[in-house]
Every structure is written in structure tokens, then in C-alpha cells.
Design an enzyme around this catalytic site. Structure first.
Site, PDB file in Angstrom:
ATOM      1  N   VAL A   1      -5.081   2.560  -0.346  1.00  0.00           N
ATOM      2  CA  VAL A   1      -5.015   1.907  -1.657  1.00  0.00           C
ATOM      3  C   VAL A   1      -5.541   0.479  -1.558  1.00  0.00           C
ATOM      4  O   VAL A   1      -6.336   0.026  -2.392  1.00  0.00           O
ATOM      5  CB  VAL A   1      -3.579   1.929  -2.205  1.00  0.00           C
ATOM      6  N   ASP A   2      -5.118  -0.248  -0.529  1.00  0.00           N
ATOM      7  CA  ASP A   2      -5.638  -1.605  -0.331  1.00  0.00           C
ATOM      8  C   ASP A   2      -7.141  -1.592  -0.113  1.00  0.00           C
ATOM      9  O   ASP A   2      -7.871  -2.440  -0.634  1.00  0.00           O
ATOM     10  CB  ASP A   2      -4.961  -2.252   0.879  1.00  0.00           C
ATOM     11  N   ILE A   3      -7.613  -0.639   0.685  1.00  0.00           N
ATOM     12  CA  ILE A   3      -9.044  -0.594   0.996  1.00  0.00           C
ATOM     13  C   ILE A   3      -9.867  -0.300  -0.240  1.00  0.00           C
ATOM     14  O   ILE A   3     -10.860  -0.991  -0.524  1.00  0.00           O
ATOM     15  CB  ILE A   3      -9.309   0.448   2.102  1.00  0.00           C
TER      16      ILE A   3
ATOM     17  N   ASP B   1       0.808  -1.205   0.000  1.00  0.00           N
ATOM     18  CA  ASP B   1       0.000   0.000   0.000  1.00  0.00           C
ATOM     19  C   ASP B   1       0.850   1.268   0.000  1.00  0.00           C
ATOM     20  O   ASP B   1       0.644   2.166  -0.821  1.00  0.00           O
ATOM     21  CB  ASP B   1      -0.924  -0.014   1.224  1.00  0.00           C
TER      22      ASP B   1
ATOM     23  N   GLY C   1      -9.945  -3.319  -2.451  1.00  0.00           N
ATOM     24  CA  GLY C   1     -10.855  -4.349  -1.953  1.00  0.00           C
ATOM     25  C   GLY C   1     -12.309  -4.026  -2.231  1.00  0.00           C
ATOM     26  O   GLY C   1     -13.091  -4.890  -2.639  1.00  0.00           O
TER      27      GLY C   1
END
Length: 415
Positions: A191-193, A163, A196
Site C-alpha cells: 500500500v505504501d509503495i 501499511d 508512493g
């Protein structure tokens, strides 16, 4: 797909099943998901689907998901608070997919699945004989959600990505921080969130298309793509002017006032998004003459004189208590609020009223933000121990007790 009956575990392995594996409810109870992913983006995607009723089977390697050890703090001996926030409502099976027998088990699971989510290093599934074309050919119903750092081709294809690296590379860091300070990482793995959540969107779109075509498809997500996709409004400014945006701290790049001030008891954010709200703000602060001050009449005027306005408003606000000022400005229709820490935010009466903090059989976590009136999501149980549901899931797939013991004997199933 019929509703799973595996909530009834064998007596010797049951962990108070009536309490921990409540029946699935919600919009997606007819969907089965095999979650092969680790760390954040993939597990978050699978958890959202599970919250809304999908039968999610998390497949962990013998060493477990990396985030089980991302602590302190630890919620249980075997997993961290970090892991706890991403893996509720999932049954858990532990398989060594590096073994031939483990790979055959995976094929058995995929034959019964609607969705598979994975974030393996590029080429891993192909090495196991499950390249994209093979997956599409052998499991035509399957929606294959792949999450990578940069995609699998192109100049950076296949490179590993975390991230913070993507925040830096995508430009997100460059717009976060004080004007004369260093570029800063955003305080959550944004960014990961966002990847997802976009993976959830992509999977639901693919399932919608499958209703018409009968076929699944690849849902391909890269962290880089998702990081770049949220550069609003800064990308628009660059497209329009060719000038790279500068950091503005807590202030907005195009609206004024839209920033943090200091009340008598702590920080407080005011966001006057238009001229009407600015007038209401200064009237509420008993400084109505500012509304007709030529320096501040329009947003463009206020942007040109932002430093002066900031000093004036700061002097007016500093005598107020935060809650008193918040009540006053809400009545005036001016968006505002205290700058809370995480504990204060999670204790807000409105947060609790919206059920955004949940407790279930010892598990405590964030609630379900998407509220469906007719088919609401739910938190049914917390994260399971690694491999807690291996026997029941494999029995459901048709394996006999002797088959399961043989797989353990050859190392495909960890003890």
C-alpha cells in the site's frame, strides 16, 4: 530553475564531494523538491523523482526519519537498511520545524521549490501557519503533495494509518493466503509503495498542468484510496456478483493452471493464461493427450476440474529440475519460472543485465526501473547522513555563515 552548484561543498564539510554528489542527470533536472516526508510512501516518491534528476532536499527533524532506526540490519551507525532503500540521491538538511526560525527556513525553501512532499499529521502545517490556502496563496508555483492514511476529512479523516492496517481495512488481506487459512499481510508494504508511485504520477501531472496555467496545485493521496484502487480483479467480481472473493493461495481465481508446483529441486510457477498455452504446456511435458481431455479443453473446463489437473501436472513436474523445465517451457511459449528467494532473484543474470542492482561508492541498492532512452535516470550517491548538506543548502538559499551559526545557537538547526 538553474542547475544547482551545491555539489561543491565547503572544504571543512566536504565528504569527497566528487564521489558522493555527482551532477544530476535525467528528465527532471529543472525541478526542485522539498521532501518533508518520513517512513515510506513519501520518501519513495521523492527518491523516484531524485533518480530522474530532480534536486531533492530531504528535511529531517533533529531525531531523524523514523526509519533510520528500523533495524537490524544497519548499513551505517546512523541508519538502517530500510532507510537505505528509500533515501538515495537526496541532499539532506536537518531543521527543527517546531521552532519559529525553522518554520521561516521552510518558507524560504518553499519559495525556491517546485514540489513539496509531506505526510504530517493532519493540521500540522496549518499549526505552523501553512494551511492549504496559505500555501497556494504564498507559493502559487508550488505543487503540494500530501500523503495521509485516510485523507483529512470524512469519518476517518486525520486518523493515523500504517501499511498493514490499510491492507486489512481495504480487503487486500482477505484475498491473500491459503483458502482455509487466515487472511495474510502481503509480504511487502504494497500500500505504501503503490501510494508512493501514484504520488509520482500525480506530481508529474500537476507539473504538466502548471506549464499551461503557471500554478501548482494540491496532489492529495490517501493510503486507503490507493489500497482500494488495486483490488483488481476482485472488485470487478464483487461488482458483478455481490459475492466476496475467497482466498486461493498461489492459484489464480479465474485462470487454470496458474500456480506453484514442486520440481525435483524446489518450487516452480507455471502460468498458462490461455488454451493455446495450455496445449503447449502439456505437449512440452510429453502429455499431449491432456489437451483434448474434455475436463481440460477450455479454461472454464480447467477451472471446474482444477484439483484434478493440479494433481496430474504435479506428478509430471516433480521429476524435472527447475532450470531445465524453465528452458523447455520458454521454448514452448509458456510463461513459467523458479520461485526464487530474494537473493536468488537479485542474482539473476537478467536482473543484472537490466541494471536492477546498482553499486555506487559503497552504496548498494535496487536499480531504476523506468528506462528513458534519451534522459535516463541514475543512482548518483547513497543516503546522506542527517544534516550533511545543511550548510551548503542554506548558503545556496542566500544565508550567510553567521546566519547559519545563529540558527544553530537558538536550536533551529541541530548540531
Amino acid at each position: 530553475m538553474p542547475e544547482s552548484s551545491s555539489a561543491i561543498l565547503p572544504a571543512e564539510t566536504r565528504e569527497s564531494a566528487s564521489e558522493t554528489l555527482r551532477p544530476r542527470t535525467g528528465a527532471l533536472t529543472d525541478i526542485r523538491v522539498v521532501d518533508l516526508s518520513r517512513v515510506l510512501a513519501g520518501p519513495l516518491c521523492a527518491q523516484v523523482l531524485a533518480d530522474h534528476g530532480a534536486d531533492v532536499i530531504k528535511v529531517e527533524p533533529p531525531t531523524g526519519d523514523d526509519t533510520r532506526s528500523w533495524g537490524p540490519p544497519f548499513v551505517k551507525d546512523d541508519h538502517s537498511a530500510y532507510f537505505d532503500g528509500l533515501n538515495r540521491n537526496k541532499r539532506n538538511i536537518s531543521v527543527d520545524l517546531r521552532t519559529e526560525a525553522g518554520q521561516q527556513l521552510l518558507r524560504t525553501m518553499l519559495a525556491e521549490a517546485d514540489v513539496v512532499i509531506e505526510n504530517f499529521k493532519a493540521g500540522t502545517l496549518a499549526k505552523w501557519g501553512l494551511a492549504d490556502d496559505v500555501l497556494a496563496g504564498q507559493f502559487p508555483q508550488l505543487v503540494h503533495c500530501r500523503i495521509t492514511g485516510y485523507g483529512v476529512d470524512g469519518p476517518l479523516g486525520g486518523a493515523p494509518g500504517y501499511d498493514a492496517i490499510l491492507q486489512a481495512l481495504s480487503g487486500l488481506m482477505s484475498i491473500n493466503g491459503e483458502p482455509h487459512g487466515d487472511a495474510m499481510r502481503i509480504g511487502i508494504p504494497l500500500v505504501d509503495i503503490i501510494t508512493g508511485l501514484n504520488a509520482v504520477n500525480g506530481i508529474l501531472m500537476a507539473l504538466h498542468v502548471r506549464q499551461k496555467t503557471g500554478r501548482g496545485q494540491l496532489v492529495d493521496l490517501a493510503l486507503l484510496d490507493n489500497a482500494v484502487s488495486i483490488l483488481h480483479p476482485h472488485a470487478g467480481k464483487w461488482f458483478a456478483t455481490g459475492v466476496a472473493p475467497e482466498r486461493t493461495g498461489v492459484a489464480h481465481p479465474t485462470i487454470c493452471p496458474y500456480e506453484t508446483f514442486t520440481c525435483a529441486d524446489g518450487p516452480f510457477f507455471i502460468g498458462a493464461g490461455n488454451d493455446r498455452q495450455f496445449r503447449a504446456l502439456v505437449v512440452a511435458l510429453d502429455a499431449s493427450d491432456l489437451a483434448d481431455d474434455p475436463r481440460f479443453v477450455t479454461n472454464s473446463d480447467r477451472m471446474a476440474n482444477a484439483a484434478q489437473l493440479r494433481d496430474i501436472l504435479g506428478g509430471l513436474v516433480k521429476a524435472w529440475q527447475r532450470e531445465t523445465l524453465a528452458t523447455q517451457l520458454r521454448r514452448a511459449g509458456v510463461p513459467s519460472g523458479s520461485v526464487n528467494n530474494v537473493g536468488e532473484a537479485l542474482s539473476l543474470p537478467q536482473v543484472r543485465h537490466r541494471e536492477m542492482v546498482v553499486e555506487c561508492d559503497g552504496y548498494r541498492g535496487l536499480g531504476v526501473p523506468v528506462k528513458l532512452a534519451e534522459s535516463p535516470g541514475a543512482v548518483r550517491f547513497g543516503p546522506r547522513d542527517r544534516g550533511a548538506d545543511t550548510d551548503s543548502v542554506l548558503t545556496e538559499l542566500g544565508l550567510l555563515e553567521d546566519d547559519i551559526e545563529q540558527l544553530r545557537a537558538i536550536g533551529a538547526l541541530p548540531e
